[in-house]
Scaffold this motif. Sequence first.
Motif, PDB file in Angstrom:
ATOM      1  N   ASP A  77      49.838  37.665  35.405  1.00  0.00           N
ATOM      2  CA  ASP A  77      48.600  37.062  34.913  1.00  0.00           C
ATOM      3  C   ASP A  77      48.473  37.234  33.399  1.00  0.00           C
ATOM      4  OD1 ASP A  77      47.843  36.198  37.410  1.00  0.00           O
ATOM      5  OD2 ASP A  77      46.551  37.923  37.823  1.00  0.00           O
ATOM      6  N   VAL A 122      41.729  37.331  32.449  1.00  0.00           N
ATOM      7  CA  VAL A 122      42.252  38.202  33.509  1.00  0.00           C
ATOM      8  C   VAL A 122      41.159  39.152  33.994  1.00  0.00           C
ATOM      9  CG1 VAL A 122      43.895  40.055  34.022  1.00  0.00           C
ATOM     10  CG2 VAL A 122      44.640  38.055  32.721  1.00  0.00           C
ATOM     11  N   ALA A 159      40.424  37.377  37.414  1.00  0.00           N
ATOM     12  CA  ALA A 159      41.381  38.008  38.332  1.00  0.00           C
ATOM     13  C   ALA A 159      40.887  39.375  38.795  1.00  0.00           C
ATOM     14  CB  ALA A 159      42.754  38.125  37.673  1.00  0.00           C
TER      15      ALA A 159
END
Length: 249
Positions: A167, A176, A180
Amino acid sequence: MTSFAPDSIVLNRKLPLWYQVSQSLRASILGRSARDPLRLPTEEQLAEHYGVSVLTMRQALKELEDEGLISRHRRRGTFIEPDARPGAPVRLLGSVDAIVAQQSGMTTELLGHGTTPVPTGLAEYFPDLTEVATYHRLRSDEETGEPTNHAVNHVRPEVAARIELEDLVRWPMTKVLRDAVKANISRITDTVEARLADPETARLLQVPLLSPILHYTGVTYDTEGRVLDVAVIHYRGDRFSFTVTLDAT
């Protein structure tokens, strides 16, 4: 014809809506894959997607058109320029999406990562820690391969445990952390100052020793006031300028 699908955004009503929308769409455009279609949805569809008026959407699109990222054609629609790439100026306006847009659109190489003692100069941001996870990345121009900036991120270990290395090659750290890791980012503080390139920075950025660079420090806080990440980035002085816009409302 299938249209390009931009990312969603949570709007901050304290900032100009057109600016937030333009920066979110800009980040989506610069982070798109080669397989994504170039045609954008209509103004009305985009306005509905972002939850803004058509007038606000039109202003956001005008910003991207002026930057050369999109072109608008009467009766045909609005299209992403195939060679769309970020311009040199970077605008900072306190929006997470603005930070993501600033970092997007470049080729990223992960130079190294690991656990290190908290640097002396960053101890005030991590008073409860003795070690942080550190990531070194080099970003380069997608077309020329020329290095543009070197970033070092210092991240809380419990947050870093949820970060996937792939990522960090695909996305900026801010994206991120937000998308994420699902961190609750409350604010990011930015500091930019002029410095002279030391030997290691000069080598990485391929510039002469002691040439001018822009030294950027970005501190990301969560909703509990903890520092999640301290980013230290060196930008080539011949490739970047920073524009800070203050909202008077």
